[in-house]
Structures are given as structure tokens and as C-alpha cells.
Design a protein around this motif. Sequence first.
Motif, PDB file in Angstrom:
ATOM      1  N   GLU A 137      33.141  37.255  57.526  1.00 36.41           N
ATOM      2  CA  GLU A 137      31.881  37.666  58.014  1.00 36.41           C
ATOM      3  C   GLU A 137      31.715  38.944  57.691  1.00 36.41           C
ATOM      4  O   GLU A 137      30.707  39.724  57.574  1.00 36.41           O
ATOM      5  N   LEU A 138      32.924  39.789  57.823  1.00 36.42           N
ATOM      6  CA  LEU A 138      32.935  41.262  57.504  1.00 36.42           C
ATOM      7  C   LEU A 138      32.940  41.627  56.072  1.00 36.42           C
ATOM      8  O   LEU A 138      32.648  42.720  55.683  1.00 36.42           O
ATOM      9  N   GLU A 139      33.905  40.928  55.385  1.00 37.08           N
ATOM     10  CA  GLU A 139      34.252  41.316  54.076  1.00 37.08           C
ATOM     11  C   GLU A 139      33.660  40.560  53.054  1.00 37.08           C
ATOM     12  O   GLU A 139      33.649  39.313  52.852  1.00 37.08           O
ATOM     13  N   LYS A 140      33.293  41.385  52.107  1.00 38.66           N
ATOM     14  CA  LYS A 140      32.652  40.746  50.695  1.00 38.66           C
ATOM     15  C   LYS A 140      33.224  41.447  49.731  1.00 38.66           C
ATOM     16  O   LYS A 140      33.391  42.585  49.453  1.00 38.66           O
ATOM     17  N   TRP A 141      33.317  40.482  48.752  1.00 37.79           N
ATOM     18  CA  TRP A 141      34.139  40.928  47.370  1.00 37.79           C
ATOM     19  C   TRP A 141      33.070  40.981  46.151  1.00 37.79           C
ATOM     20  O   TRP A 141      32.087  40.203  45.965  1.00 37.79           O
ATOM     21  N   TYR A 142      33.281  41.888  45.277  1.00 39.53           N
ATOM     22  CA  TYR A 142      32.427  42.115  44.300  1.00 39.53           C
ATOM     23  C   TYR A 142      33.175  42.470  42.982  1.00 39.53           C
ATOM     24  O   TYR A 142      34.094  43.169  42.923  1.00 39.53           O
ATOM     25  N   GLU A 143      32.559  41.759  41.830  1.00 33.52           N
ATOM     26  CA  GLU A 143      33.272  42.328  40.653  1.00 33.52           C
ATOM     27  C   GLU A 143      31.908  43.348  40.067  1.00 33.52           C
ATOM     28  O   GLU A 143      30.649  42.875  40.038  1.00 33.52           O
ATOM     29  N   ILE A 144      32.325  44.372  39.413  1.00 31.03           N
ATOM     30  CA  ILE A 144      31.619  45.410  39.271  1.00 31.03           C
ATOM     31  C   ILE A 144      31.649  45.643  37.584  1.00 31.03           C
ATOM     32  O   ILE A 144      32.851  45.909  37.093  1.00 31.03           O
ATOM     33  N   THR A 145      30.462  45.701  36.674  1.00 36.20           N
ATOM     34  CA  THR A 145      30.612  45.874  35.410  1.00 36.20           C
ATOM     35  C   THR A 145      29.806  47.257  35.080  1.00 36.20           C
ATOM     36  O   THR A 145      28.825  47.453  35.331  1.00 36.20           O
ATOM     37  N   LEU A 146      30.741  48.268  34.352  1.00 35.52           N
ATOM     38  CA  LEU A 146      30.080  49.498  33.918  1.00 35.52           C
ATOM     39  C   LEU A 146      29.222  49.244  32.815  1.00 35.52           C
ATOM     40  O   LEU A 146      29.455  48.004  31.979  1.00 35.52           O
ATOM     41  N   PRO A 147      28.547  50.028  32.576  1.00 32.12           N
ATOM     42  CA  PRO A 147      27.802  49.887  31.339  1.00 32.12           C
ATOM     43  C   PRO A 147      28.380  49.559  29.725  1.00 32.12           C
ATOM     44  O   PRO A 147      29.501  50.251  29.866  1.00 32.12           O
ATOM     45  N   ASN A 148      27.968  48.708  29.128  1.00 32.44           N
ATOM     46  CA  ASN A 148      28.653  48.299  28.002  1.00 32.44           C
ATOM     47  C   ASN A 148      30.145  47.865  28.172  1.00 32.44           C
ATOM     48  O   ASN A 148      31.064  47.915  27.431  1.00 32.44           O
ATOM     49  N   GLY A 149      30.439  47.248  29.475  1.00 31.53           N
ATOM     50  CA  GLY A 149      31.536  46.832  29.923  1.00 31.53           C
ATOM     51  C   GLY A 149      32.993  47.785  29.671  1.00 31.53           C
ATOM     52  O   GLY A 149      34.027  47.336  29.398  1.00 31.53           O
ATOM     53  N   ARG A 150      32.563  48.967  29.721  1.00 33.95           N
ATOM     54  CA  ARG A 150      33.477  50.105  29.647  1.00 33.95           C
ATOM     55  C   ARG A 150      34.566  49.796  30.662  1.00 33.95           C
ATOM     56  O   ARG A 150      34.350  49.474  31.794  1.00 33.95           O
ATOM     57  N   ASP A 151      35.765  50.049  30.084  1.00 34.06           N
ATOM     58  CA  ASP A 151      36.957  49.837  31.227  1.00 34.06           C
ATOM     59  C   ASP A 151      36.950  51.145  32.176  1.00 34.06           C
ATOM     60  O   ASP A 151      36.620  52.273  31.794  1.00 34.06           O
ATOM     61  N   LEU A 152      36.946  50.857  33.540  1.00 27.81           N
ATOM     62  CA  LEU A 152      37.253  51.978  34.390  1.00 27.81           C
ATOM     63  C   LEU A 152      38.259  53.016  34.129  1.00 27.81           C
ATOM     64  O   LEU A 152      38.193  53.886  34.497  1.00 27.81           O
ATOM     65  N   GLY A 153      39.566  52.272  33.752  1.00 27.37           N
ATOM     66  CA  GLY A 153      40.663  53.172  33.503  1.00 27.37           C
ATOM     67  C   GLY A 153      41.247  53.461  34.796  1.00 27.37           C
ATOM     68  O   GLY A 153      41.860  54.812  34.760  1.00 27.37           O
ATOM     69  N   HIS A 154      41.615  52.769  35.886  1.00 25.97           N
ATOM     70  CA  HIS A 154      42.409  53.101  36.818  1.00 25.97           C
ATOM     71  C   HIS A 154      43.423  52.859  36.984  1.00 25.97           C
ATOM     72  O   HIS A 154      44.282  52.007  36.316  1.00 25.97           O
ATOM     73  N   GLN A 155      44.173  53.428  38.215  1.00 23.16           N
ATOM     74  CA  GLN A 155      45.353  53.018  38.593  1.00 23.16           C
ATOM     75  C   GLN A 155      45.440  52.397  39.898  1.00 23.16           C
ATOM     76  O   GLN A 155      44.488  52.655  40.719  1.00 23.16           O
ATOM     77  N   PRO A 156      46.459  51.429  40.207  1.00 22.24           N
ATOM     78  CA  PRO A 156      46.478  50.614  41.274  1.00 22.24           C
ATOM     79  C   PRO A 156      46.234  51.638  42.596  1.00 22.24           C
ATOM     80  O   PRO A 156      47.212  52.741  42.685  1.00 22.24           O
ATOM     81  N   GLY A 157      45.612  51.494  43.594  1.00 24.46           N
ATOM     82  CA  GLY A 157      45.589  52.531  44.670  1.00 24.46           C
ATOM     83  C   GLY A 157      44.462  53.668  44.786  1.00 24.46           C
ATOM     84  O   GLY A 157      44.284  54.261  45.663  1.00 24.46           O
ATOM     85  N   GLN A 158      43.851  53.733  43.620  1.00 26.30           N
ATOM     86  CA  GLN A 158      42.799  54.596  43.331  1.00 26.30           C
ATOM     87  C   GLN A 158      41.667  54.195  43.836  1.00 26.30           C
ATOM     88  O   GLN A 158      41.374  53.078  44.267  1.00 26.30           O
ATOM     89  N   PHE A 159      40.456  55.082  43.860  1.00 24.36           N
ATOM     90  CA  PHE A 159      39.255  54.593  44.673  1.00 24.36           C
ATOM     91  C   PHE A 159      38.137  54.883  43.779  1.00 24.36           C
ATOM     92  O   PHE A 159      38.404  56.016  42.964  1.00 24.36           O
ATOM     93  N   VAL A 160      37.097  54.484  43.954  1.00 27.86           N
ATOM     94  CA  VAL A 160      35.762  55.055  43.409  1.00 27.86           C
ATOM     95  C   VAL A 160      34.924  55.425  44.600  1.00 27.86           C
ATOM     96  O   VAL A 160      34.821  54.970  45.877  1.00 27.86           O
ATOM     97  N   GLN A 161      33.862  56.202  44.236  1.00 28.57           N
ATOM     98  CA  GLN A 161      32.659  56.700  44.936  1.00 28.57           C
ATOM     99  C   GLN A 161      31.499  55.829  44.768  1.00 28.57           C
ATOM    100  O   GLN A 161      31.072  55.679  43.621  1.00 28.57           O
ATOM    101  N   VAL A 162      31.311  54.854  45.556  1.00 25.49           N
ATOM    102  CA  VAL A 162      30.120  53.833  45.231  1.00 25.49           C
ATOM    103  C   VAL A 162      28.930  54.457  46.086  1.00 25.49           C
ATOM    104  O   VAL A 162      28.822  54.806  47.294  1.00 25.49           O
ATOM    105  N   SER A 163      27.863  54.575  45.090  1.00 18.96           N
ATOM    106  CA  SER A 163      26.459  55.030  45.877  1.00 18.96           C
ATOM    107  C   SER A 163      25.367  54.020  45.475  1.00 18.96           C
ATOM    108  O   SER A 163      25.363  53.400  44.405  1.00 18.96           O
ATOM    109  N   LEU A 164      24.756  53.966  46.855  1.00 23.40           N
ATOM    110  CA  LEU A 164      23.252  53.322  46.607  1.00 23.40           C
ATOM    111  C   LEU A 164      22.254  54.302  46.878  1.00 23.40           C
ATOM    112  O   LEU A 164      22.124  54.839  47.936  1.00 23.40           O
ATOM    113  N   PHE A 165      21.326  54.366  46.010  1.00 21.43           N
ATOM    114  CA  PHE A 165      20.212  55.170  46.067  1.00 21.43           C
ATOM    115  C   PHE A 165      19.489  54.807  47.490  1.00 21.43           C
ATOM    116  O   PHE A 165      19.034  53.786  47.569  1.00 21.43           O
TER     117      PHE A 165
END
Lengths: 292, 465, 354, 248
Positions: free
Chosen positions: A40-68
Motif C-alpha cells: 500500500e505504501l511502497e512503490k518500485w520504479y525503474e528509471i531510465t536516464l536519457p539515451n539509457g546512460r548508466d547512472l554509475g552509482h555505488q550501492p548505498g548512494q542516493f539520488v535527488q528525485v524531483s517532480l516539477f
Amino acid sequence: MVDTTLVRKAMSELAYQDQNPMELYYPEIAEITKVNQFTELEKWYEITLPNGRDLGHQPGQFVQVSLFGVGEAPISITSSPTKKSAFELCVRNVGMLTDKLHLLDVGSNLGIRGPFGKGFNIDAFRGKDVLIVGGGIGIVPLRSLINYIIDNRQEFGRLIICYGAKSPKELLFADELKLWESDPEIEYHVTVDNIIPEWKGHVGVITTLFPNIELDLENTIAAVVGPPIMYKFVLMALKTKQLPDENIYLSLERRMKCGVGKCGHCQINQSYVCQEGPVYHYPDIKNLPEAI
Amino acid sequence: MKQVNVFLCLTVTFQMKWLINHGKNSWGIHSMSKNLDIMVKHLTRVEGHGNIVVNMKDGVLEKAQLDIVEAPRYFEAMLKGRSFHEAAIITSRICGICSLGHQMTSLKATEDALGLEISTQTELLRKLLIHGATIQSNILHIYFLVAPDLLGAPSVFPLIPTHKDVILRALRMKRMANDIGDIVSGRAVHPITPVPGGFTQIPSVGELKEIRRQLVEDGIPDMMETVKTLASVAHMIPNFTRETEYISLKHPDEYALYDGDIFSSDTGPAPDSDYLKMTNEFVVTHSTSKHCKHSRSSYMVGALARWNNNYKQLCENALKAADSLGLKPNCNNPYMNTIAQAVEVQHCIENAISIIDTLLDRGLKDEKPNQEPTRYGKGVGSNEVPRGILYHEYEYDRKGNIIAANCIIPTGQNLGNIDDDMKKLVPEIVDRPKEEITLHLEMLVRAYDPCISCSVHFLDVTFVE
Amino acid sequence: MKSIHLAPENVSDLIRHLQTLGKVFAPHPKGDTSFSFETVSDPDSVVLDYNRTLQSIKKYFLPPRERLMSYSMETNQYEKEEISAEPRIFLGVHSYDMQAVLKLDFNFGQGNPELNYLKRRENCSFIGVSFTPDDYHFSQSVGIPVEDLKGFDLFFRKHESGYTVFVVTKKGEELLQDFSSLSDTGFESDISYEFSTQLSINYNRLPELFNHVWDSPVWEEVSRNCVGCGTCNLVCPTCYCFNVEDNVELSLKTGTRDRHWDGCMLNSFAAVAGGENFRESYAERQRHRIYRKFKYISDVTGEPWCVGCGRCIASCTAGISIVEIVNKLKDEYEQTRLIKSTNKQERASVESSM
Amino acid sequence: MAKPKVAFFDFTSCEGCQLNKLNLENHLLDVLEHIDIVEFREAMDDKADEYDIAFIEGSISTPQCVERIHDIRRRAKTLIALGSCASIGGINSMKNLQPIESVREAVYGKDKYLFPTLPAIPVSAIVKVDYEIYGCPMSIPEFLQVFKSLIMGKAPIKSDSPVCVECKLKENECLFERGMVCLGPITRSGCDAICPSFGQFCTGCRGLVPNADKNAMTDILMKHGLSTDEASKRLLMFNSYVSDEMVN
């Protein structure tokens, strides 16, 4: 791009300088490519950056997600870096941004900045037994580490997963949990806080799982992520088990606005969580009174 | 201590019951056999719903009562012990629609009681504010509350697509009026800057020039259009007259709004310290609020009263507007109150321009409010607010805290008059369809513009025959 | 050092000259007794003799409210905000406020250097002026004397007969180039400036003191009168925390992302979406504020992050003083240490006598 | 997408907030683009059975109020308290300072437990309120902010910082500097410090910030010249309704 030569020139007149000034606050527009409502509370998303670019992260890192029109919030990355061309987030609906995020479906756009912060120091885990302790949505960033280990299984020793949730309904990644459970190379332990008739598994807080687990103390590295209240008890329990503090990594949650060490909200004593965290080596913070 | 009728502005309760004891006049003959029960429910906004109840049996009017029941808000008790700095802040909350009027009157009462002199600049700025508030309130009443009646619409909203230019004009005029409030007093509703002895802050020259520009470039042409629009629907205004006593302020030099003596069309002038003799509040057993009377059983206050008493002091264009809208001196038709309001808007726009010119000519001075009391005692303030003459009286102790307070509100003063109008009106129109009678009654109450909530289009009509 | 003499009546001429070189900002009277930096439109309205401005010149580099971007919610496209780097001259800056800017340069220039701040910082000249310390100034206690020239291009020293304007940098010399010919005078500080408010501890020792006072009862004591209004944060020239908010137009199609100043004394500063607030009490917040001024960043830079402007003291309606807090912490620490050592001695003497 | 059905209701109040809505002039038609107004007594006759958003103005002050607000709550998906009277009790609650025990009993009889403080109480004392818009009168920018959030389906930002913050952002001279006393330090912001910006002290009309320390604030007021009595009166001008009394 802004021409930075002028600014660089100005920088040379400044008392302090180290590198080029950056446009810190502009997100990249990414697309939601898959969605799965876990609970009910949790939703999972797969996110693709422009041109399928790799995010290049390490486990444990975070992103700032923004919705205009709504804003920005820090969200842990749940996919393993071994997954290329897209990354995954799992979001609990607790705030204004997440509330709105939950209304989005495949094809929607959102803004991404990052990855930010320090993740789990994989090198420290390499060659060692790994003890994963995840409480509630703490499993979200841990899943990134778990899947990284699974994908590079030969580089690590035992993989022990302890996962606790309030109730069976709140267990996330149900399909993967089954895989972990059946995987002979994973020691999987799960518990729920409340007694529920249909639940046949372990009941109790997460530390009640520990007595049944034998650890090779010198050779085990623990990764702990959970709600603030959990850390005290887990750390105490690990101490009882005599796991050295040097062998513990944990991830802390704080309010964040910028993700780049400026806005001041995430500060724990002198440490900025968005810079030196969210994953900390326990000895680095055990003397910070504001940390745990 | 005297019970303050401050809630009158919001709550109106009156009841009337009398026998029609003769059947000889023109309406009496028809009404002899008439049975009529009208129940207009939910007159007011809250649970106290005002009800107009008309009950006629065999041509005898047994009951005609308008109940609006709402708990008194005890402003008098609230004011007790309050500092003179707080009195106007509190009393402006009596009514959001006439908050500026309450504030001005409160300040005048406090200044009278404490012997605080105000500067000419302060007086000019206050007059400018009163013009703004009068324009705002009158425009709201004319366009949003009365116009739907005249255009046969249930509310202003259906008029948006059909009369968009008219609505936009109304909004523009309202905005212009509110800009005067926002700029001079910080905020049009519950103004901020006016305090005892002056202003906490005054507008800049640039801001005043901007208001002036709006008044000249938008206000005057919009007002011309307003007169045209009203003229086109003026025939919808019911033709009803009743000899009435009109009470308003009167000033030797100007159309009195901010200052002047009390003036009765029956008995002439009286100082505002005599306000109790002019109002003579009395309790009616069936009402939680008091009625007022002076030389007759009732009197009227408001735009029509001001027109009848002071029309000669209106500006030329206002008189022209009156002429084209059929408003004549000594008008005894209460429905024409709305037209008198429109005429006042014309006057206020032009007078506001000349006040701004005077202020700019004199040069604005940064003055501190004069808040050093020279005495402590009783003081009365009176003002013409959009709905009529408003009185506040305070008594202060030596610390500048209120010992006692009294407020007499225009709507309360008009209650008896509405009552008497209905007495005359119902029999005159008793032959018409119930819907029409009801509409006339609603329009009558509305014409007095008692308050947004008391006069607007939420009258839910129920017949209980 | 090169300098010119400037009679009081010639100050306006200099300002007019400077206006030909860039936009000039200087202190103006504000309200009944206050001052604020404003764009100079009338040079005669500039006040060089002032105690302190309501806000420091920080507001020009980190605006109280700043638009970060405008966007369309329909297309998910955004436009960046143009940040102007026009030449700007800040006249009449006190030494502590100059130092505060240099400290902000560190905060915004290191780690992830922030373009917004640094672009605004570009092309700025600073002209200092001496001041007479009042009851709230204590800049000398944090290592910033009245005539600290660091960061300035020119510096006005006030005399009975006007000002001596010292040329501090090449840029400063350029500012005066077409105005007046320079003479060579020494820069001996023959004027002494008395500070009535002082820290009772040398600022070099502050980081050490703050190693010991985390659990001091002083925090509770000094926070008793605090109402958490955040004023001390919001007037501080070295506070730079901010919040970011999205604001949409009534069309619900377009909007902006804006940032504004925030403060660690405020309620939700350390609260996360789940409801947890990591600094719930005023005492905890007060402690964090002061640690940021004297410990956290100081450990890295070796300088106090407080410039002694006295704004937080002057504007605290509850009368809480950062100087008093530090002095109390010091006293309290020394006392407990004394008690501890006396106890030890006593114990030692008791033991030895046995 | 169907436009949300919006209704406006008023209880004990001065109507100033309603008027302020009409004072939206420049935005009024834009606002109407997004919604269907189904009930608005000030302006129309129509009535509806249910509402997506119900705005409530005014304090609850009679048993009929209670009945009516319950009824509205049942029919409203989202209920919003509009202005100080509805959100914090406001100026009406000043009468709660009068001794009215007997009045309570007389008015409410056995139901008096519904009104432990007296007639003038905020809407949230009776029914669940989803959002509150503060201010006397309510601030138009804040109304628009909440309005836009609701139409977008997101939770409105709720300010929990004091008025001082807005004064400092605007670089206003502190009114305490001018020898005035001001409730800005503990009053919820969101008004853009409108009163102090116009040189008038803050009256606390938007209610107190969470964690507000009334005792510390009283000390501040006394430090700046008010007597104990004046200080407590000033604090209670708009904030006489005390929520902890409601708990019992």
C-alpha cells in the motif's frame, strides 16, 4: 552550459578555491520505464536516464528525485550497479514528493540529480563474510549491495541476510526474497514484529534473529540500514556478539535539500550526510553524539 | 453594563406581529380573503439561518418576522481591560465587510477619550481610506448581490459567461478600491497601518500616484459604464415608497463620511456625543438584538439617508449620475438605496482623486502616530460606513485600558425600518404570486445591504402553506 | 601604503565617481534606528557612520529568496536562471562583514563549488570603513580588528576631519584612478578601538573548549528563554543554510523552484518526512548553532566561523548572547575541571594520609 | 478529469475571509477555471450533497454548529479550515476567557463535554480537518498555495516557522527596536510578515508555531515593557483556545 572561464577568473581572487564552479541544482530529465506497487505504501520504479546512460552509482548512494511543481527529495537507489542502462528506486509514501510520485506511471518523467553521497565501501566487504541487517525500508539500499554481491558471488564470503518488518504485508521485494531464501549460497533470516496467524516464520524484533547466527568475527563485515530507533538495538546486539566496530557500516537518514553539502539540513555534528554519508563506517561516527 | 449589539452587523432578528384592523384601503380589500404563509429560510450563513416569515390569515397579517439567530460574540466583554493599542484591532474583527469603518470609528472614539490630536495628513489619508472602502463595499453590493436580482440570475457565477465584460469591470473596480486599502492601510480587510493618533506607515508618493492613475484611467470610465448598465436595468427596481426619517452625518463643507454632526431629516443636527439620544436602543422581547428609534417608530441609515440629507454636497458628476438613474432628492423608496450607493461611488472616485492631489501638493511627511494621552475618560466616535452611521464609545482607565465599551451598528439601526417597510409593503403586493412577493421581500432586505451574509442570494425559500 | 584624504563633503563625489565604474551599494538609514545596504541612487543618502546593518552584504551573494529555475509541468522542461555578474562596488563595509564574505567563499567554493554564489561574487569590489564598536560588537575577540584590511580593495579610516582612504589592492587603486591623485602614507594603526563586549577566552582556544562542553548544563540554561524564532540564524552573516521550494502558477502548468534562507533554530530544520526530528529541543539547536560557529568548520579552517558582528545578540528579543554563552561555557568548564582536580587532590591527600 | 466540487461554509466569524476570497479579483476567474463551486452561501443559492473540497470559515460556537460541521465532514472528501476563527478559534475565543461554566451547562446540558472550553472553538476540535489556512483575515497567497496544491493532488506546505523569519528575509527593522512588542517570535508565518512590514506589531492572528513556549514569550513581552497581565492578554488575543483543555 554556462561559460565558466569568467567565474574561474573570479575564483582565483577568492580566498579559497579548489575546482570549477558547478551548476549544482539542475536535474536531468529521466523516464519511468517500469512500475510495481509493492505494498500500500511502497512503490518500485525503474528509471531510465536519457539515451539509457548508466547512472554509475555505488550501492548505498542516493539520488535527488524531483517532480516539477512538487519539489525534490533524496531517495536511495535500490538496484545494483551491475544493472546497467537503468536504475531502480523503491519509494515509501511518507511525504509530499513521494505522495505525488506514487501517482506516476510508466512513461512519466521525473528529474534526477546524482548519484550523491558515499555508498558502501565495497572493497572493505570484498573477500569477507557479509552480514546484512535491514529493518523496514532499510532493505531498499541494502538490496543494491545484496544484488551486487550476488552478481559477483565469488568475490565475497558468506552472505547472511537479516530482514525485519513490522508485518508480513510490509516485506518488500517478495519475489526476490523467495530467490534469496532458496539460494543455497545465501543465509536468509526474516522476522516480523507482530504475531500474525498466517505467518509461520520468526516473530520478534530484528535482533532476536542474531542468537542463531554464528559469525566469524574477524572476517565478517556488517551492513546495517533501518529506522533511527533500530540502530541502537542492533549495534548493542552486534557488540554483544563481539563483532568489532570496525566491521560495521551503516546508513543514516537525514533531511536534505541540496545533496551537495550546502543547505545544511543533513548535518550530524560536523559531518554532512550527503557528503560523508549516508553510509558511514561505524568507527567514524560512533563518537558523534548526534549520529545515533 | 450595557449589552453591546455588535453582532447586529451579522445577526438580525426581528419579529413583527400585528393585526390589520381595517379593510378600507386599496390593499385591504383584496387581502380580506387572502391566506398567505411565506417562510424564507436560511437567511444567514450559519446555523442561525435567518428566516423571513410572513403569515396572513383571512387578509389579516398575523406575523411578519425575520429571524437571524447567531450567538452574540461578546465583543464588549472582550474589549474590557484591553489597551488602547488593541481596541481597533479587535473591533475591526466585528465585521470583515466593514472592518475599515469599525476601525476608523474605534480610532476616533479612542482619540476622543484620550485626547489624541491627529494631523491633517492623517485625516486626509483616513478619508481616502473611507472612500476606498465605500467604493469597494458599494461595488460589491451593486454588482455581486443586487445585479443578479435585476438580471434574473440566481448568483453572479452564471453571469460570468453571459456578462463577462460587466463582471470584469466589477472586479476591476473592486480591485482598484481594494488597492487603496492595501496601499494606504496595508490590507483592505482588517487594515493594519491606522492606529490611534495616526499611521504606523504611510504610502509613498509613487504609490499614491499609482492609485490616482487607476482612479482616473480606470475608475472614471468604469463608473460611466456602471451608470449605463444600471440605467438599463433600473426599471426592475420596485416602486415602493414610505415616509421615513433619515439619519446620517452632516458636515458643513463636504459630503459627510468621516466627520460631521449627526443629522436627522426630522429634527436637524446633534453632536455625536448625543448619539444615545439619536439611537434610543430598546429591547424587543422577541429579539436578542435591540432596535433603534428617534422621532418616529424607526429610521433609516445608509446611502439613501446620506443622499437625502447631503445630496447637495455631492460632486457634479455624481448628481448627474443620480439624475440619469432616476434618484431624486427626498427619495422615500428604500430599494433606491442601491442607486444611492452607485452615486456615492462616483463621488468617492472623484473625491479620492482630489484628496490624493491635496496630499501630493502638501508633500507626504513621515509622522509618528501621536500616542501620548492627554486625558483618560469617555470618548465617542462616529463614522459613515457603507451601511450607515456607526458609533463606538469607550471609557478608558488611567492606564489606557478600556473600562466600558458600546458600539451601535448601522444594520441594527435599520432593523426597525425594514420592519416598518415590510408592514407597508406586504399588503401592497399581496395579490401577486408568492414567488414575486418573496423576491420583493428578499430584495428589500438586500437593498439595505445589511452585510454580505445577510443580504445575498442564499435565501432558501420555503412555503409552508 | 597609498592613500587619499577625503573631506566629508567629498564622499558623495567619490560615490558618483564609483557609480561610473559599477553599481554601488552602501548603508542607508532604515526604520527608526537601523541601517541597511541598498543600491545607491542618491549619494547624499549614504551613511558611512553606522553601527551595523540589519543584514550583511551576504544578501547580495546568497539572496534571501532566489529563483533556481522556471519550468513547465506539461513538457518537463526547465529554464535556468540568468545570474548577472555585473560589476558591483560595495562601499562602507565593516571588517567583520568582509570576513564573513570570505568565509562564505569557503562554504560555496570548496567541495562542490556553487556557480550561483560564485557568479554573483565575481566582479565585486569592496570598500571598507572603520567603525566604533558598540555594546554588541565583539569582532576583535574572534580575530577581526576594526581595521582588518583583508578582502578590501579600499579602506576608509574615519577621522575628525573626514576620511583617509587607503589603497589595499591594485583593483582599489584602479577605482581611484580618475578621481584623485594618491599620496603615500603609512598605515600605522594609531587609533585604538575599545570593545566593551569580549569573549573571555582566546579564539584560538575555542575548538579545544568545544571538545569538552557538549554535555554542559549551560545549553539548557541559556535556552530557557529561547522561543526558537530563528532570528539569530537569519541575521548571521556566516549562516548559509537554505531550503528549496517549488511554487506553481495558478494555471498549474508552469512553476518555479526557489530557495530561501533557513535556520537550524527553526522547528522543521532537522525533521525528516517520516516525522523524526533530529534536533527537537531549543537547547540542542542552540548547541548546534554555536558548534557551527566555533567548532565544526573551525576544525577544518582553523578560524572561528563567527565574525563578532553582534547581530544575533542585538536582535535577540530574549536577550540571549553568543558571547555570554561562550563565556559561561568556559566558566562552567573551568569550574568542573577545578572540582575534578580538587577532588583528585583531596583524594590523593586522603589516600596518602592513610 | 472532472473539476473538483468545491463548497464554502461559514460559522461564527466576521466574514472577512469570505470577502478576501472575493478580493482575489485578479485571480478569481482563474480559480474558477479549476473548480466547480457547488455551494457558496455568500454568492449563490445552489446546494450540493457532497463536496471534494469544503472550506470552513468561522469558529464552532453552538450545538447547531456541531451538528452542521459533522454533516459537512461526512459529505466532504477534504475539509479545510479557513482563517483564524476556523483554524485556531481566533478572536472569538477571547470570550472563552470569561467565566462561563454556567452558560456552558445551560446551553449544552449533558452534551457540554463537547465544549470543554466554551462556544468559540476551532473546527478541528470537533471534526478531522485536513488542512488549515491561517490568518485574520486568511492570507490570499496562502489560500492560493493551498488551493493549487489541492487541485494538483499534493499536500500543501504547512509553515511551522515564526513570523520573525519572514521579517528577517525582508530585512524589516525589528519592531522591538521601535519600542513595540510583537508576537512575531512565536506566531506561525505565512503572512509574509504583513503587519510588521507595515510597522504594526504582530497580534498572533495565525496561531502559535508548534513547540511555542508561551512562558518564554511572556518573559520577552515583560522584558520589553508589558505588565504580566498585559502580556498574557496580548498572547491570548487570537489564541485563547487552548487545545490541551480539549483533551479532557
